[in-house]
Motif scaffolding. Structure first.
Motif, PDB file in Angstrom:
ATOM      1  N   ALA A  61       0.811  -1.224   0.000  1.00 15.32           N
ATOM      2  CA  ALA A  61       0.000   0.000   0.000  1.00 15.32           C
ATOM      3  C   ALA A  61       0.837   1.263   0.000  1.00 15.32           C
ATOM      4  CB  ALA A  61      -0.930   0.002   1.216  1.00 15.32           C
ATOM      5  N   ASP A  62       0.461   2.191  -0.861  1.00 14.11           N
ATOM      6  CA  ASP A  62       0.978   3.550  -0.806  1.00 14.11           C
ATOM      7  C   ASP A  62       0.323   4.246   0.386  1.00 14.11           C
ATOM      8  OD1 ASP A  62       2.287   5.878  -1.439  1.00 14.11           O
ATOM      9  OD2 ASP A  62       1.038   6.368  -3.168  1.00 14.11           O
ATOM     10  N   ILE A  63       0.894   5.358   0.824  1.00  8.62           N
ATOM     11  CA  ILE A  63       0.295   6.079   1.952  1.00  8.62           C
ATOM     12  C   ILE A  63      -0.758   7.065   1.469  1.00  8.62           C
ATOM     13  CG2 ILE A  63       0.697   7.709   3.835  1.00  8.62           C
ATOM     14  CD1 ILE A  63       3.440   6.496   4.222  1.00  8.62           C
ATOM     15  N   TYR A  64      -0.376   7.916   0.505  1.00  6.89           N
ATOM     16  CA  TYR A  64      -1.254   9.013   0.101  1.00  6.89           C
ATOM     17  C   TYR A  64      -2.183   8.549  -1.016  1.00  6.89           C
ATOM     18  CZ  TYR A  64       2.346  11.434   2.717  1.00  6.89           C
ATOM     19  OH  TYR A  64       3.213  11.822   3.696  1.00  6.89           O
ATOM     20  N   LEU A  65      -3.438   8.306  -0.654  1.00  8.44           N
ATOM     21  CA  LEU A  65      -4.456   7.849  -1.582  1.00  8.44           C
ATOM     22  C   LEU A  65      -5.561   8.899  -1.663  1.00  8.44           C
ATOM     23  CD1 LEU A  65      -4.514   4.157  -0.321  1.00  8.44           C
ATOM     24  CD2 LEU A  65      -3.496   4.994  -2.457  1.00  8.44           C
ATOM     25  N   PRO A  66      -6.321   8.931  -2.761  1.00 10.46           N
ATOM     26  CA  PRO A  66      -7.301  10.005  -2.953  1.00 10.46           C
ATOM     27  C   PRO A  66      -8.324  10.136  -1.832  1.00 10.46           C
ATOM     28  CG  PRO A  66      -6.967   8.788  -4.992  1.00 10.46           C
ATOM     29  CD  PRO A  66      -6.241   8.032  -3.918  1.00 10.46           C
ATOM     30  N   SER A  79       6.192   4.021  -0.135  1.00 11.68           N
ATOM     31  CA  SER A  79       5.843   5.444  -0.165  1.00 11.68           C
ATOM     32  C   SER A  79       7.063   6.314  -0.406  1.00 11.68           C
ATOM     33  CB  SER A  79       5.183   5.842   1.161  1.00 11.68           C
ATOM     34  OG  SER A  79       4.938   7.224   1.208  1.00 11.68           O
ATOM     35  N   ALA A  80       6.810   7.489  -0.951  1.00 10.58           N
ATOM     36  CA  ALA A  80       7.876   8.475  -1.111  1.00 10.58           C
ATOM     37  C   ALA A  80       8.149   9.212   0.195  1.00 10.58           C
ATOM     38  CB  ALA A  80       7.500   9.478  -2.201  1.00 10.58           C
ATOM     39  N   LEU A 121       5.273   1.586  11.090  1.00  9.91           N
ATOM     40  CA  LEU A 121       5.750   0.423  11.849  1.00  9.91           C
ATOM     41  C   LEU A 121       4.845   0.154  13.046  1.00  9.91           C
ATOM     42  CD1 LEU A 121       9.604   1.035  11.670  1.00  9.91           C
ATOM     43  CD2 LEU A 121       8.205  -0.483  10.262  1.00  9.91           C
ATOM     44  N   ARG A 122       4.373   1.216  13.702  1.00  9.97           N
ATOM     45  CA  ARG A 122       3.432   1.028  14.809  1.00  9.97           C
ATOM     46  C   ARG A 122       2.139   0.387  14.326  1.00  9.97           C
ATOM     47  NH1 ARG A 122       4.937   6.284  16.432  1.00  9.97           N
ATOM     48  NH2 ARG A 122       2.957   7.104  15.619  1.00  9.97           N
ATOM     49  N   ALA A 123       1.776   0.681  13.083  1.00  6.26           N
ATOM     50  CA  ALA A 123       0.542   0.114  12.529  1.00  6.26           C
ATOM     51  C   ALA A 123       0.701  -1.345  12.135  1.00  6.26           C
ATOM     52  CB  ALA A 123       0.101   0.930  11.317  1.00  6.26           C
ATOM     53  N   GLY A 124       1.937  -1.850  12.206  1.00 10.48           N
ATOM     54  CA  GLY A 124       2.155  -3.257  11.937  1.00 10.48           C
ATOM     55  C   GLY A 124       2.766  -3.576  10.588  1.00 10.48           C
ATOM     56  N   ALA A 125       3.228  -2.565   9.853  1.00 11.69           N
ATOM     57  CA  ALA A 125       3.860  -2.820   8.560  1.00 11.69           C
ATOM     58  C   ALA A 125       5.091  -3.708   8.740  1.00 11.69           C
ATOM     59  CB  ALA A 125       4.259  -1.511   7.894  1.00 11.69           C
ATOM     60  N   LEU A 126       5.189  -4.749   7.923  1.00  8.72           N
ATOM     61  CA  LEU A 126       6.333  -5.661   7.999  1.00  8.72           C
ATOM     62  C   LEU A 126       7.533  -5.160   7.202  1.00  8.72           C
ATOM     63  CD1 LEU A 126       4.542  -9.128   7.727  1.00  8.72           C
ATOM     64  CD2 LEU A 126       5.289  -7.911   9.777  1.00  8.72           C
ATOM     65  N   ALA A 127       7.306  -4.163   6.342  1.00  7.22           N
ATOM     66  CA  ALA A 127       8.399  -3.545   5.591  1.00  7.22           C
ATOM     67  C   ALA A 127       7.974  -2.140   5.205  1.00  7.22           C
ATOM     68  CB  ALA A 127       8.743  -4.361   4.346  1.00  7.22           C
ATOM     69  N   TYR A 128       8.967  -1.260   5.056  1.00  2.59           N
ATOM     70  CA  TYR A 128       8.719   0.112   4.601  1.00  2.59           C
ATOM     71  C   TYR A 128       9.748   0.418   3.524  1.00  2.59           C
ATOM     72  CZ  TYR A 128       7.401   5.061   4.856  1.00  2.59           C
ATOM     73  OH  TYR A 128       6.927   6.314   4.565  1.00  2.59           O
ATOM     74  N   LEU A 129       9.294   0.593   2.295  1.00  2.00           N
ATOM     75  CA  LEU A 129      10.185   0.867   1.175  1.00  2.00           C
ATOM     76  C   LEU A 129       9.960   2.295   0.695  1.00  2.00           C
ATOM     77  CD1 LEU A 129      10.106  -2.278   1.311  1.00  2.00           C
ATOM     78  CD2 LEU A 129      10.435  -2.268  -1.164  1.00  2.00           C
ATOM     79  N   VAL A 130      11.041   3.064   0.623  1.00  2.00           N
ATOM     80  CA  VAL A 130      10.965   4.456   0.208  1.00  2.00           C
ATOM     81  C   VAL A 130      11.079   4.531  -1.312  1.00  2.00           C
ATOM     82  CG1 VAL A 130      12.001   6.743   0.403  1.00  2.00           C
ATOM     83  CG2 VAL A 130      11.962   5.217   2.399  1.00  2.00           C
TER      84      VAL A 130
END
Length: 218
Positions: free
Chosen positions: A56-61, A80-81, A92-101
């Motif tokens: 999932a991207d962060i910024y959605l319409p 996300s950018a 990460l607090r929300a439970g994301a297993l990875a964060y890719l910039v």
């Protein structure tokens, strides 16, 4: 893993979504089962289809991908950018297993998917987990070495779990178990001598035999 892991890609830019989907399809053991451009579309899809992993991207319409990930009973990667510390920590607090910039090379996502597949393999089954297996799963997911020392019985159990009902080389078993190839070869040879596993030789074109290991009675 024996079952193909199903992925939902959520990004409002169809070109970016297509790039992420292509990376998923290039990763062994994964398939894209859907794409969504909004939070609302993603929620409808999740309610109607089984999904193992959400990208999932962060910024959605119409909302926020992190909020979507938190509310969904599905494993999630955030792509996300946004590179600010508060946003990364919130994901990460929300439970994301990875964060890719963004932007990132396709191989980076494929590598994270491979780690995730092996993490899922370690955490499969219905029996209770030892601390060693929990630590092993987290180490694989984060690309770290497993905590040491690991007892012989724990290492052997990891290799047996990796074999499952299949037949693997020492290298393949080592990758799934998250141990070194040398350790896997040494332990599997000892386990074969004691009858804990069985071994057969497979001859390739070079004529050099490869040892294949499996559980007895397979």
């Amino acid at each position: 893993m024996s079952r193909t892991l199903q992925v939902l890609v959520v990004d409002d830019d169809f070109r970016v979504a297509d790039l992420h989907a292509a990376a998923v399809e290039a990763a062994p053991g994964f398939t894209v089962v859907g794409t969504a451009r909004t939070v609302a579309e993603a929620r409808v899809f999740l309610a109607e289809h089984p999904v193992d992993l959400l990208l999932a991207d962060i910024y959605l319409p119409d909302g926020d991908g992190i909020t979507l990930a938190r509310a969904s009973d599905v494993d999630a990667f955030i792509l996300s950018a946004a590179d600010d510390v508060p946003t990364v920590r919130r994901a990460l607090r929300a439970g994301a297993l990875a964060y890719l910039v963004k932007p990132f090379p396709q191989r980076v996502l494929i590598d994270r998917l491979d780690r995730y597949a092996r993490y899922r393999h370690v955490l499969s089954g219905s029996q209770g987990l030892s601390q060693e297996k929990v630590d092993q799963a987290l180490a694989i997911l984060n690309g770290a070495q497993a905590p040491t020392p690991v007892s012989r019985s724990a290492t052997e159990q990891l290799l047996l779990d990796a074999l499952g009902d299949g037949e693997l080389s020492a290298s393949e078993a080592a990758e799934l178990a998250g141990v070194s190839r040398a350790t896997a070869q040494r332990r599997l040879a000892a386990m074969a001598s004691s009858g804990l596993v069985q071994v057969r030789l497979r001859y390739g074109q070079s004529g050099r035999p490869e040892h294949l290991y499996s559980r007895p009675g397979r």
